[in-house]
Design a protein around this motif. Sequence first.
Motif, PDB file in Angstrom:
ATOM      1  N   VAL A  98      52.165 -10.267  15.812  1.00  0.00           N
ATOM      2  CA  VAL A  98      51.199  -9.213  15.497  1.00  0.00           C
ATOM      3  C   VAL A  98      51.131  -9.001  13.984  1.00  0.00           C
ATOM      4  O   VAL A  98      50.045  -8.858  13.410  1.00  0.00           O
ATOM      5  CB  VAL A  98      51.547  -7.899  16.233  1.00  0.00           C
ATOM      6  N   SER A  99      52.282  -9.017  13.327  1.00  0.00           N
ATOM      7  CA  SER A  99      52.315  -8.869  11.873  1.00  0.00           C
ATOM      8  C   SER A  99      51.582 -10.017  11.189  1.00  0.00           C
ATOM      9  O   SER A  99      50.797  -9.811  10.256  1.00  0.00           O
ATOM     10  CB  SER A  99      53.765  -8.811  11.400  1.00  0.00           C
ATOM     11  N   GLU A 100      51.822 -11.221  11.653  1.00  0.00           N
ATOM     12  CA  GLU A 100      51.147 -12.395  11.078  1.00  0.00           C
ATOM     13  C   GLU A 100      49.643 -12.319  11.311  1.00  0.00           C
ATOM     14  O   GLU A 100      48.847 -12.628  10.416  1.00  0.00           O
ATOM     15  CB  GLU A 100      51.726 -13.667  11.697  1.00  0.00           C
ATOM     16  N   LEU A 101      49.232 -11.901  12.491  1.00  0.00           N
ATOM     17  CA  LEU A 101      47.811 -11.743  12.790  1.00  0.00           C
ATOM     18  C   LEU A 101      47.186 -10.694  11.873  1.00  0.00           C
ATOM     19  O   LEU A 101      46.081 -10.889  11.350  1.00  0.00           O
ATOM     20  CB  LEU A 101      47.614 -11.358  14.260  1.00  0.00           C
ATOM     21  N   ALA A 102      47.875  -9.579  11.652  1.00  0.00           N
ATOM     22  CA  ALA A 102      47.373  -8.527  10.764  1.00  0.00           C
ATOM     23  C   ALA A 102      47.189  -9.063   9.347  1.00  0.00           C
ATOM     24  O   ALA A 102      46.154  -8.807   8.708  1.00  0.00           O
ATOM     25  CB  ALA A 102      48.314  -7.327  10.774  1.00  0.00           C
ATOM     26  N   PRO A 115      43.175  -7.584  -0.772  1.00  0.00           N
ATOM     27  CA  PRO A 115      43.776  -7.294   0.531  1.00  0.00           C
ATOM     28  C   PRO A 115      44.313  -5.864   0.615  1.00  0.00           C
ATOM     29  O   PRO A 115      44.215  -5.211   1.655  1.00  0.00           O
ATOM     30  CB  PRO A 115      44.912  -8.315   0.651  1.00  0.00           C
ATOM     31  N   ARG A 116      44.845  -5.343  -0.495  1.00  0.00           N
ATOM     32  CA  ARG A 116      45.359  -3.977  -0.510  1.00  0.00           C
ATOM     33  C   ARG A 116      44.239  -2.969  -0.211  1.00  0.00           C
ATOM     34  O   ARG A 116      44.420  -2.061   0.586  1.00  0.00           O
ATOM     35  CB  ARG A 116      45.979  -3.659  -1.858  1.00  0.00           C
ATOM     36  N   ASP A 117      43.077  -3.157  -0.857  1.00  0.00           N
ATOM     37  CA  ASP A 117      41.954  -2.237  -0.632  1.00  0.00           C
ATOM     38  C   ASP A 117      41.458  -2.319   0.807  1.00  0.00           C
ATOM     39  O   ASP A 117      41.145  -1.305   1.422  1.00  0.00           O
ATOM     40  CB  ASP A 117      40.806  -2.526  -1.602  1.00  0.00           C
ATOM     41  N   VAL A 118      41.374  -3.536   1.322  1.00  0.00           N
ATOM     42  CA  VAL A 118      40.916  -3.715   2.706  1.00  0.00           C
ATOM     43  C   VAL A 118      41.884  -3.053   3.679  1.00  0.00           C
ATOM     44  O   VAL A 118      41.479  -2.333   4.589  1.00  0.00           O
ATOM     45  CB  VAL A 118      40.736  -5.222   3.042  1.00  0.00           C
ATOM     46  N   ALA A 119      43.185  -3.270   3.487  1.00  0.00           N
ATOM     47  CA  ALA A 119      44.191  -2.677   4.384  1.00  0.00           C
ATOM     48  C   ALA A 119      44.110  -1.161   4.350  1.00  0.00           C
ATOM     49  O   ALA A 119      44.162  -0.499   5.391  1.00  0.00           O
ATOM     50  CB  ALA A 119      45.587  -3.155   3.995  1.00  0.00           C
ATOM     51  N   ILE A 151      43.496 -10.737   5.066  1.00  0.00           N
ATOM     52  CA  ILE A 151      43.110 -11.752   4.084  1.00  0.00           C
ATOM     53  C   ILE A 151      41.682 -12.232   4.341  1.00  0.00           C
ATOM     54  O   ILE A 151      40.871 -12.348   3.413  1.00  0.00           O
ATOM     55  CB  ILE A 151      44.108 -12.930   4.088  1.00  0.00           C
ATOM     56  N   ALA A 152      41.355 -12.498   5.595  1.00  0.00           N
ATOM     57  CA  ALA A 152      40.005 -12.962   5.924  1.00  0.00           C
ATOM     58  C   ALA A 152      38.956 -11.907   5.577  1.00  0.00           C
ATOM     59  O   ALA A 152      37.903 -12.228   5.002  1.00  0.00           O
ATOM     60  CB  ALA A 152      39.926 -13.320   7.409  1.00  0.00           C
ATOM     61  N   LEU A 153      39.227 -10.652   5.908  1.00  0.00           N
ATOM     62  CA  LEU A 153      38.280  -9.581   5.575  1.00  0.00           C
ATOM     63  C   LEU A 153      38.165  -9.395   4.065  1.00  0.00           C
ATOM     64  O   LEU A 153      37.069  -9.147   3.543  1.00  0.00           O
ATOM     65  CB  LEU A 153      38.706  -8.269   6.226  1.00  0.00           C
ATOM     66  N   ALA A 154      39.272  -9.508   3.352  1.00  0.00           N
ATOM     67  CA  ALA A 154      39.240  -9.361   1.899  1.00  0.00           C
ATOM     68  C   ALA A 154      38.367 -10.443   1.271  1.00  0.00           C
ATOM     69  O   ALA A 154      37.563 -10.159   0.370  1.00  0.00           O
ATOM     70  CB  ALA A 154      40.655  -9.409   1.338  1.00  0.00           C
TER      71      ALA A 154
END
Length: 99
Positions: A67-71, A86-90, A76-79
Amino acid sequence: MFDRIRQLWRAGKRDDDERTQSPMERKRAHNLFEAAAVYVAACAEDDQDEMDKATGWVSPEALSFGVSELACRAVIALARERDESPRDVARTLLGLPAA
């Protein structure tokens, strides 16, 4: 004597497990990434039966790692898609204010 009882009990348990599995499940074992994908999708769809099924495929530690790896991969993909960090997206996904 106790060893024989234990062996019989384990054999009976395996038979019970095999009877509750579909033919596809009996043919191959599930890997942790498959379990994580099913688990996360089931959470998103609020499907408790699928979540329960996925938790039985691998150990809790392996599922947590998957689950962590998927997250991480999803962020990364959304960023990349949004051209953001990635920080902003998360933080956005979690509803947190910008850092």
